[in-house]
Each structure stands twice: as C-alpha cells, then as structure tokens.
Enzyme design. Structure first.
Site, short mmCIF file in Angstrom:
data_model
loop_
_atom_site.label_atom_id
_atom_site.label_comp_id
_atom_site.label_asym_id
_atom_site.label_seq_id
_atom_site.Cartn_x
_atom_site.Cartn_y
_atom_site.Cartn_z
N ALA A 60 9.48 7.98 13.53
CA ALA A 60 8.37 7.39 12.77
C ALA A 60 7.40 6.69 13.70
O ALA A 60 7.76 6.28 14.81
CB ALA A 60 8.92 6.40 11.75
N ASN A 109 3.86 -1.69 21.65
CA ASN A 109 2.97 -1.69 20.49
C ASN A 109 3.21 -2.93 19.64
O ASN A 109 4.33 -3.43 19.54
CB ASN A 109 3.16 -0.40 19.67
N ARG A 110 2.15 -3.40 19.05
CA ARG A 110 2.23 -4.44 18.02
C ARG A 110 1.30 -4.04 16.88
O ARG A 110 0.45 -4.79 16.42
CB ARG A 110 1.85 -5.81 18.61
N MET A 111 1.49 -2.79 16.42
CA MET A 111 0.60 -2.21 15.42
C MET A 111 0.61 -3.00 14.12
O MET A 111 -0.43 -3.22 13.50
CB MET A 111 0.98 -0.75 15.16
N PHE A 113 2.45 -2.21 11.12
CA PHE A 113 2.51 -1.39 9.90
C PHE A 113 1.12 -1.09 9.36
O PHE A 113 0.86 -1.21 8.14
CB PHE A 113 3.35 -2.06 8.81
N ASN A 168 13.11 0.57 7.20
CA ASN A 168 12.79 -0.01 8.51
C ASN A 168 12.80 -1.54 8.40
O ASN A 168 11.82 -2.15 7.99
CB ASN A 168 11.44 0.50 8.98
N SER A 171 11.32 -3.49 12.72
CA SER A 171 10.08 -3.63 13.47
C SER A 171 9.90 -5.08 13.90
O SER A 171 10.05 -5.99 13.08
CB SER A 171 8.88 -3.19 12.63
N ASN A 173 7.09 -6.40 14.63
CA ASN A 173 5.67 -6.73 14.51
C ASN A 173 5.26 -7.21 13.12
O ASN A 173 4.07 -7.41 12.87
CB ASN A 173 4.83 -5.52 14.91
N THR A 174 6.22 -7.37 12.21
CA THR A 174 5.96 -7.96 10.90
C THR A 174 6.79 -9.23 10.79
O THR A 174 8.02 -9.16 10.85
CB THR A 174 6.33 -6.98 9.77
N LYS A 205 17.20 1.66 9.67
CA LYS A 205 16.80 1.65 11.08
C LYS A 205 16.96 0.23 11.62
O LYS A 205 16.35 -0.70 11.09
CB LYS A 205 15.36 2.13 11.25
N ASN A 234 15.24 0.83 17.00
CA ASN A 234 13.80 0.57 17.05
C ASN A 234 13.42 0.07 18.45
O ASN A 234 14.22 0.14 19.38
CB ASN A 234 13.44 -0.46 15.97
N GLY A 256 10.30 3.66 25.14
CA GLY A 256 10.23 4.52 26.31
C GLY A 256 11.42 4.31 27.23
O GLY A 256 12.47 3.78 26.85
N TYR A 306 9.58 10.01 20.60
CA TYR A 306 8.18 9.64 20.38
C TYR A 306 7.52 9.32 21.72
O TYR A 306 6.72 10.09 22.23
CB TYR A 306 8.05 8.49 19.39
#
Length: 343
Positions: A60, A109-111, A113, A168, A171, A173-174, A205, A234, A256, A306
């Site tokens: 994802a 990343n700190r997208m 969601f 999920n 993450s 980042n939330t 996850k 994650n 990575g 990914y």
C-alpha cells in the site's frame, strides 16, 4: 516490464519525489508499461484463502485511491494493495513530505494518509480488473476521535469490492494511530471489525518498532478475533547510525534497505508467536529474490515491495519472481507453501 520502463523510472528519479510519483501513476492509468506475464507454476500459492499467481505483491501507499489498478495488474505482481483510504478525503501533511535517501536506498515519508476518501475509492474499485487480486488498505482520518469507527466504515463501504482488507494501525504519520496496537484498544477495534466484516480475508498491518512481547500479544488478539493474518511491517521511526543521506533527519517513516533487518526480525517474532495460526506477509527492505526468499523461509506466505521499485525499476518484480522460482527448485521445494518457515 521492459528495459524502457526502467529507463523511465531512472528519469523519474531526477524529479521531485512526489511529482515523480504522480507521473508514474498517470502513466499506469494511461496504459503505459506492462508486459506479457509468463507464469511459473511453482510460484502459485494460496494465502488466507486467496489464490495468488505468485507471492510478490505491491505494498500500500503507491496507489492510494485505486486509480491505476488496470496498469498495476499488468506489472507482474501476484496481488496489489491500494490505499490507505480514510472515510473522508484529506490533504495529508504539508509538503515537502516525501524524501529520497538515495545513498541509503531508502525513503522517508510523512504523507499523512492523503487520499480522496471512501466514495472515490469505491468508484475506482467498482471498475477494477476482475482477474487480479486487489486488497484495500484502511486508515482513519486525522481528526477522528473514534478511530475504530473509521475502520469499520471503510470495511462496510468497500465490502464486496476488494478481495481482502488490511487494517493499518501502524502508520507513524497520523497522531495516536499506533496507540491502537495496545491490547485494550486493539480488542475494541478487532471486536468491532469482526461484527462488521464480510467473507473477505482481514489482515492487520503492524509496526516494526514493537518488542517481541508486544508482537506476541498482537498475535493472540488477532487469533481471538478471527483476523486472518498480519502484514509485517510498516515503516520505522528509528534512524540507524549508518544513514548517510542529508535527509536522514527528516521526520516520518523510514522504508527501504535500512528497514530490512528490523522487519525480518519482527517477522520471525510473529512467526514464532503465531505457530501457523495466522498468515504472514513480509514487507520492508525487500530488494531482491534473496530478500524475498529469506522472508518466506522466515515464515512469510507472501511478500510486498514498494521502496525498492523506486531504485531498481519496475523490472524488479520479474527479477524477484525468476530468482524465487530458481531458489525453490534448487532447494527441492515444489511450492511456495513448502518453503514457508523452513529456516
């Protein structure tokens, strides 16, 4: 995927990471890329009731809104997971929020969601390719007080549109999301999901930043509530001393190559705790057939990629598949299932 696809990926790496991501999605939506997909029978497998042509999936985060599923279905993956999707559309965190750590073959990343919400996601899934195995990764809106209710809403809205669902709760980042991995909160969440779910397999996850005891607790909670499997894992909040990139200090989740050993350890702990009661999917730092084979022999029934695709190009999927098939045959395994956990 062809050599030209890898050339295109190399060009995209010269662009801003989020702009490059958008262009890659647009190319897949336009039907660019893809190839004939010769299958090797030794790679066909069954995971939590899902029949997969091969065990190499897309994690994802790449296709958050399920926009490019037809293109991704031609990319050689055994299954594709889209999302994370939240009930309401949200913009995510301020930019910049995606960073390449090229020297480390890593991403931060700190997208947050960022996605178009459940209604848009459901419309896209309604036109999905029927021959591909498609999973939906569910998230919670940033400002929701009852985050468990958001997961239930996603599960109910998308029931019958995806082949499996991933919850999920890991993450970074939330705000407050990872707190759902505690036993009381997890029991509440999984109990409510058990009441709302349909026949599709349900995965949880988890983060790689858990202790062995915490993972064992999560396994028991999943078994108690009928969850079918775990996706391990994650992104991590850790920053190894070995990181060389100037972006190493950015906040967010690290993925990575630097995540590989940590994710593999978490998978081994989950395998030891589950004792075959849960299907496990290994993800994090997988960049070769050897990496994928190590996860399978550590207990994973399938794997996901990914970050490595950004550095290795789209042809990595087929290279891993070919290498996996060769390794299985060389070791005398007639199937993926026979190699799972055979350390």
């Amino acid at each position: 995927m062809s050599v030209m696809d890898d050339v295109g990926a190399a060009v995209l790496r010269r662009l801003d990471p989020e702009a490059a991501h958008g262009l890659a999605l647009s190319a897949l939506k336009a039907g660019l890329g893809g190839r004939r997909d010769p299958r090797d029978a030794v790679l066909a497998t069954r995971v939590a009731g899902l029949d997969l042509p091969n065990p190499v999936g897309l994690a994802a985060g790449f296709d958050k809104n399920g926009e490019a599923l037809h293109g991704l279905a031609r990319a050689g993956f055994g299954f594709v997971e889209c999302g994370s999707v939240t009930p309401l559309a949200q913009p995510g965190n301020p930019k910049p929020r995606l960073f390449r750590l090229s020297e480390d073959r890593a991403i931060i990343n700190r997208m947050g969601f960022n996605n178009a919400g459940l209604d848009a996601f459901a419309r896209n899934l309604s036109g999905r390719p029927k021959t591909a195995v498609i999973g939906a990764n569910l998230g919670a809106n940033k400002d929701t007080e009852d985050k468990a209710a958001d997961y239930v809403a996603g599960l109910v809205r998308l029931r019958g549109l995806a082949d499996y669902f991933t919850v999920n709760v890991s993450s970074p980042n939330t705000p407050g999301l990872r707190n759902l991995q505690g036993r009381a909160a997890l029991d509440d969440l999984l109990g409510r999901l058990a009441m709302a779910r349909g026949p599709e397999p349900l995965f949880l996850k988890i983060a790689p930043d858990l202790t062995e005891a915490e993972i064992a607790m999560i396994v028991e909670a999943c078994v108690a509530h009928g969850v079918d499997g775990l996706i391990v894992s994650n992104t991590t909040l850790d920053r190894p001393d070995s990181l060389r990139s100037a972006h190493a200090g950015e906040s967010g989740g690290l993925s990575g190559a630097p995540l590989k050993d940590k994710a593999l350890t978490a998978l081994r702990w989950a395998h030891a705790a589950s004792q075959g009661r849960l299907a496990l999917i290994g993800v994090g730092g997988i960049a070769s057939g050897a990496d994928a084979y190590a996860r399978i022999r550590a207990g994973a029934a399938a794997v996901q990629l990914y970050s490595a695709l950004i550095y290795e190009g789209p042809s990595l999927v087929m290279r891993i598949r070919h290498d996996l098939a060769d390794r299985l045959k060389a070791d005398g395994f007639g199937s993926i299932q026979a190699a799972v956990g055979a350390r």
